[in-house]
Write a protein that holds these residues in place. Structure first.
Motif, PDB file in Angstrom:
ATOM      1  N   ALA A  66      -5.459  -9.081  12.279  1.00 19.18           N
ATOM      2  CA  ALA A  66      -4.981  -7.735  11.168  1.00 19.18           C
ATOM      3  C   ALA A  66      -4.453  -6.670  12.440  1.00 19.18           C
ATOM      4  O   ALA A  66      -3.446  -5.962  12.013  1.00 19.18           O
ATOM      5  N   ARG A  67      -5.120  -6.526  13.487  1.00 23.70           N
ATOM      6  CA  ARG A  67      -4.652  -5.505  14.444  1.00 23.70           C
ATOM      7  C   ARG A  67      -3.464  -5.700  15.020  1.00 23.70           C
ATOM      8  O   ARG A  67      -2.756  -4.660  14.927  1.00 23.70           O
ATOM      9  N   ALA A  68      -2.996  -6.908  15.182  1.00 28.60           N
ATOM     10  CA  ALA A  68      -1.934  -7.329  15.862  1.00 28.60           C
ATOM     11  C   ALA A  68      -0.610  -7.045  14.678  1.00 28.60           C
ATOM     12  O   ALA A  68       0.513  -6.474  14.950  1.00 28.60           O
ATOM     13  N   LEU A  69      -1.105  -7.272  13.487  1.00 26.14           N
ATOM     14  CA  LEU A  69       0.037  -7.152  12.375  1.00 26.14           C
ATOM     15  C   LEU A  69       0.193  -5.552  12.113  1.00 26.14           C
ATOM     16  O   LEU A  69       1.517  -4.908  12.320  1.00 26.14           O
ATOM     17  N   LEU A  70      -0.736  -4.517  12.362  1.00 24.49           N
ATOM     18  CA  LEU A  70      -0.540  -3.304  12.388  1.00 24.49           C
ATOM     19  C   LEU A  70       0.193  -2.625  13.649  1.00 24.49           C
ATOM     20  O   LEU A  70       0.995  -1.834  13.438  1.00 24.49           O
ATOM     21  N   VAL A  71       0.018  -3.445  14.749  1.00 25.01           N
ATOM     22  CA  VAL A  71       0.867  -2.965  16.049  1.00 25.01           C
ATOM     23  C   VAL A  71       2.249  -3.429  15.757  1.00 25.01           C
ATOM     24  O   VAL A  71       3.217  -2.569  15.907  1.00 25.01           O
ATOM     25  N   ALA A  72       2.495  -4.702  15.074  1.00 24.71           N
ATOM     26  CA  ALA A  72       4.027  -4.795  14.753  1.00 24.71           C
ATOM     27  C   ALA A  72       4.409  -4.109  13.519  1.00 24.71           C
ATOM     28  O   ALA A  72       5.744  -3.761  13.800  1.00 24.71           O
ATOM     29  N   ALA A  73       3.655  -3.478  12.712  1.00 24.20           N
ATOM     30  CA  ALA A  73       4.184  -2.383  11.903  1.00 24.20           C
ATOM     31  C   ALA A  73       4.434  -1.185  12.365  1.00 24.20           C
ATOM     32  O   ALA A  73       4.846  -0.201  11.605  1.00 24.20           O
ATOM     33  N   GLY A  74       3.934  -0.881  13.637  1.00 27.34           N
ATOM     34  CA  GLY A  74       4.277   0.300  14.104  1.00 27.34           C
ATOM     35  C   GLY A  74       2.899   1.367  14.201  1.00 27.34           C
ATOM     36  O   GLY A  74       3.111   2.740  14.629  1.00 27.34           O
ATOM     37  N   PHE A  75       1.789   0.806  13.957  1.00 30.08           N
ATOM     38  CA  PHE A  75       0.403   1.481  13.962  1.00 30.08           C
ATOM     39  C   PHE A  75      -0.563   1.028  14.864  1.00 30.08           C
ATOM     40  O   PHE A  75      -1.497   0.557  14.328  1.00 30.08           O
ATOM     41  N   PRO A  76      -0.235   0.848  16.018  1.00 33.17           N
ATOM     42  CA  PRO A  76      -1.542   0.469  16.853  1.00 33.17           C
ATOM     43  C   PRO A  76      -2.742   1.120  17.018  1.00 33.17           C
ATOM     44  O   PRO A  76      -2.691   2.408  16.940  1.00 33.17           O
ATOM     45  N   ALA A  77      -3.769   0.443  16.718  1.00 32.34           N
ATOM     46  CA  ALA A  77      -5.082   0.925  16.454  1.00 32.34           C
ATOM     47  C   ALA A  77      -5.064   2.029  15.402  1.00 32.34           C
ATOM     48  O   ALA A  77      -6.058   2.950  15.321  1.00 32.34           O
ATOM     49  N   GLY A  78      -4.271   1.702  14.458  1.00 30.46           N
ATOM     50  CA  GLY A  78      -4.212   2.811  13.210  1.00 30.46           C
ATOM     51  C   GLY A  78      -3.409   4.015  13.514  1.00 30.46           C
ATOM     52  O   GLY A  78      -3.567   4.892  12.663  1.00 30.46           O
ATOM     53  N   GLU A  79      -2.980   4.226  14.717  1.00 33.02           N
ATOM     54  CA  GLU A  79      -2.466   5.592  15.225  1.00 33.02           C
ATOM     55  C   GLU A  79      -1.213   5.631  14.288  1.00 33.02           C
ATOM     56  O   GLU A  79      -0.281   5.072  14.271  1.00 33.02           O
ATOM     57  N   GLY A  80      -0.879   7.035  13.772  1.00 40.09           N
ATOM     58  CA  GLY A  80       0.178   7.313  12.817  1.00 40.09           C
ATOM     59  C   GLY A  80      -0.044   6.616  11.504  1.00 40.09           C
ATOM     60  O   GLY A  80       0.920   7.288  10.704  1.00 40.09           O
ATOM     61  N   PHE A  81      -1.201   6.145  11.201  1.00 34.75           N
ATOM     62  CA  PHE A  81      -1.373   5.622   9.857  1.00 34.75           C
ATOM     63  C   PHE A  81      -1.604   6.673   8.817  1.00 34.75           C
ATOM     64  O   PHE A  81      -2.698   7.321   9.355  1.00 34.75           O
ATOM     65  N   PRO A  82      -1.224   6.906   7.851  1.00 37.31           N
ATOM     66  CA  PRO A  82      -1.675   8.145   7.006  1.00 37.31           C
ATOM     67  C   PRO A  82      -3.002   7.760   6.351  1.00 37.31           C
ATOM     68  O   PRO A  82      -3.087   6.564   6.135  1.00 37.31           O
ATOM     69  N   PRO A  83      -3.819   8.914   5.933  1.00 41.72           N
ATOM     70  CA  PRO A  83      -5.051   8.275   5.388  1.00 41.72           C
ATOM     71  C   PRO A  83      -4.887   7.889   3.869  1.00 41.72           C
ATOM     72  O   PRO A  83      -3.829   8.125   3.411  1.00 41.72           O
ATOM     73  N   LEU A  84      -5.410   6.900   3.722  1.00 40.24           N
ATOM     74  CA  LEU A  84      -5.432   6.051   2.444  1.00 40.24           C
ATOM     75  C   LEU A  84      -6.295   6.752   1.318  1.00 40.24           C
ATOM     76  O   LEU A  84      -7.578   6.928   1.740  1.00 40.24           O
ATOM     77  N   GLU A  85      -5.878   6.833   0.184  1.00 39.35           N
ATOM     78  CA  GLU A  85      -6.893   6.835  -0.958  1.00 39.35           C
ATOM     79  C   GLU A  85      -7.012   5.736  -1.835  1.00 39.35           C
ATOM     80  O   GLU A  85      -6.349   5.158  -2.396  1.00 39.35           O
ATOM     81  N   LEU A  86      -8.365   5.486  -1.689  1.00 45.17           N
ATOM     82  CA  LEU A  86      -8.897   4.228  -2.651  1.00 45.17           C
ATOM     83  C   LEU A  86      -9.462   4.824  -3.931  1.00 45.17           C
ATOM     84  O   LEU A  86     -10.752   5.454  -3.889  1.00 45.17           O
ATOM     85  N   ALA A  87      -8.725   4.291  -5.015  1.00 46.40           N
ATOM     86  CA  ALA A  87      -9.219   4.968  -6.272  1.00 46.40           C
ATOM     87  C   ALA A  87     -10.039   3.819  -6.955  1.00 46.40           C
ATOM     88  O   ALA A  87      -9.409   2.672  -7.111  1.00 46.40           O
ATOM     89  N   VAL A  88     -11.107   3.991  -7.560  1.00 48.00           N
ATOM     90  CA  VAL A  88     -12.005   3.070  -8.346  1.00 48.00           C
ATOM     91  C   VAL A  88     -12.397   3.635  -9.525  1.00 48.00           C
ATOM     92  O   VAL A  88     -12.413   5.079  -9.767  1.00 48.00           O
ATOM     93  N   ASP A  89     -12.980   3.037 -10.523  1.00 51.14           N
ATOM     94  CA  ASP A  89     -13.573   3.299 -11.608  1.00 51.14           C
ATOM     95  C   ASP A  89     -15.094   3.597 -11.135  1.00 51.14           C
ATOM     96  O   ASP A  89     -15.833   3.137 -10.377  1.00 51.14           O
ATOM     97  N   ALA A  90     -15.468   4.659 -11.979  1.00 50.86           N
ATOM     98  CA  ALA A  90     -17.040   5.183 -11.353  1.00 50.86           C
ATOM     99  C   ALA A  90     -18.099   4.259 -12.124  1.00 50.86           C
ATOM    100  O   ALA A  90     -18.524   4.609 -13.098  1.00 50.86           O
ATOM    101  N   ARG A  91     -18.109   2.886 -11.304  1.00 52.04           N
ATOM    102  CA  ARG A  91     -19.283   2.429 -11.743  1.00 52.04           C
ATOM    103  C   ARG A  91     -20.245   1.793 -10.475  1.00 52.04           C
ATOM    104  O   ARG A  91     -19.385   1.696  -9.357  1.00 52.04           O
ATOM    105  N   ASN A  92     -21.200   1.727 -10.308  1.00 54.84           N
ATOM    106  CA  ASN A  92     -22.075   1.586  -9.390  1.00 54.84           C
ATOM    107  C   ASN A  92     -21.583   0.488  -8.203  1.00 54.84           C
ATOM    108  O   ASN A  92     -21.240   0.727  -7.215  1.00 54.84           O
ATOM    109  N   LEU A  93     -21.516  -0.657  -9.185  1.00 52.93           N
ATOM    110  CA  LEU A  93     -20.837  -1.792  -8.217  1.00 52.93           C
ATOM    111  C   LEU A  93     -19.480  -1.481  -7.296  1.00 52.93           C
ATOM    112  O   LEU A  93     -19.526  -1.754  -6.417  1.00 52.93           O
ATOM    113  N   GLN A  94     -18.500  -1.106  -8.219  1.00 51.86           N
ATOM    114  CA  GLN A  94     -17.446  -0.808  -7.794  1.00 51.86           C
ATOM    115  C   GLN A  94     -17.167   0.260  -6.612  1.00 51.86           C
ATOM    116  O   GLN A  94     -16.599   0.258  -5.688  1.00 51.86           O
TER     117      GLN A  94
END
Length: 247
Positions: free
Chosen positions: A73-101
């Motif tokens: 996974a980390r090698a793929l991010l390096v290939a995509a231009g984001f070594p160790a997550g550097e420069g990767f924009p923050p992600l918003e993870l949206a879920v429905d408000a249920r306890n398990l989710q």
């Protein structure tokens, strides 16, 4: 009684947005999830998965399960231009408000932070508002899923056709569409299942959505009940059920 249901929970990835438009990024997000760790969160409520089609489909060849691979996974991010997550924009993870989710989302967010160095913000809202945002494409990563109407792989795989209005990922593939449409035209059951299996293999390579877990149903059944049979549709017709002597 705990029974695997005909349903799958997944995370749609909005492939119209950078960097989620890059299949290397999508695969990195997938490979960084050690789904074995979901068991304690899901309990009897679900079964962790890397596939879209739930278990229990007769004569269907499922794609091989993907293994947890943080190094890949980390090698793929390096290939995509984001070594160790550097420069990767923050992600918003949206879920429905249920306890398990919300618990699953917290686990996913922690995995992406620790394994990939990606910052993740979780946004939970009631189901109606959440589904409306998915319909409008107003999300980056959004919790979705499907409960099958009938026990056939097409009930799940057709959701990712390019022109399916329920395809929230903005992903499309002419070759994938052709496999699904050819399966619909095919009258030989074995050939049809082979085409659908090939389509799911394409889907797990493209990963427009990340499969997370299959749903389970939990029922409390009196020992006196006769004729109650567990099944993926969780349907129990009263004509077959009777009461006998308890043990």
């Amino acid at each position: 009684h705990v029974q695997a249901q005909l349903g799958t929970s997944w995370y749609y990835l909005n492939t119209s947005l950078v960097p989620l438009s890059d299949p290397r990024v999508r695969k990195a997000l997938d490979l960084s999830l050690d789904r074995a760790g979901l068991a304690t969160i899901l309990g009897p409520s679900g079964l962790a998965t890397t596939g879209y089609v739930p278990p229990g489909m007769p004569d269907y060849r499922y794609p091989a399960a993907r293994s947890f691979d943080p190094h890949g996974a980390r090698a793929l991010l390096v290939a995509a231009g984001f070594p160790a997550g550097e420069g990767f924009p923050p992600l918003e993870l949206a879920v429905d408000a249920r306890n398990l989710q919300e618990q699953v989302a917290a686990w996913v967010a922690d995995s992406w932070r620790s394994e990939l160095g990606i910052e993740v913000n979780i946004f939970a809202r009631r189901w109606g508002a959440h589904w409306e945002a998915l319909e409008q494409g107003a999300f980056q990563v959004g919790r979705g899923g499907w409960l099958g109407d009938y026990p056939d792989p097409s009930s799940f795989l057709e959701l990712f056709l390019s022109d399916n209005e329920l395809n929230r990922s903005e992903w499309g593939s002419a070759s994938y569409d052709e496999l699904i449409l050819e399966a619909a035209r095919t009258t030989d059951p074995s050939s049809r299942k082979r085409l659908l299996s090939a389509a799911e293999r394409q889907l797990v390579q493209a990963l427009p959505a990340l499969p997370i877990f299959h749903f389970s149903s939990v029922s409390l059944v009196n020992p006196k009940v006769r004729g109650y049979i567990d099944n993926p549709l969780d349907m129990h017709l009263l004509r077959y059920i009777s009461l006998g002597e308890g043990s």
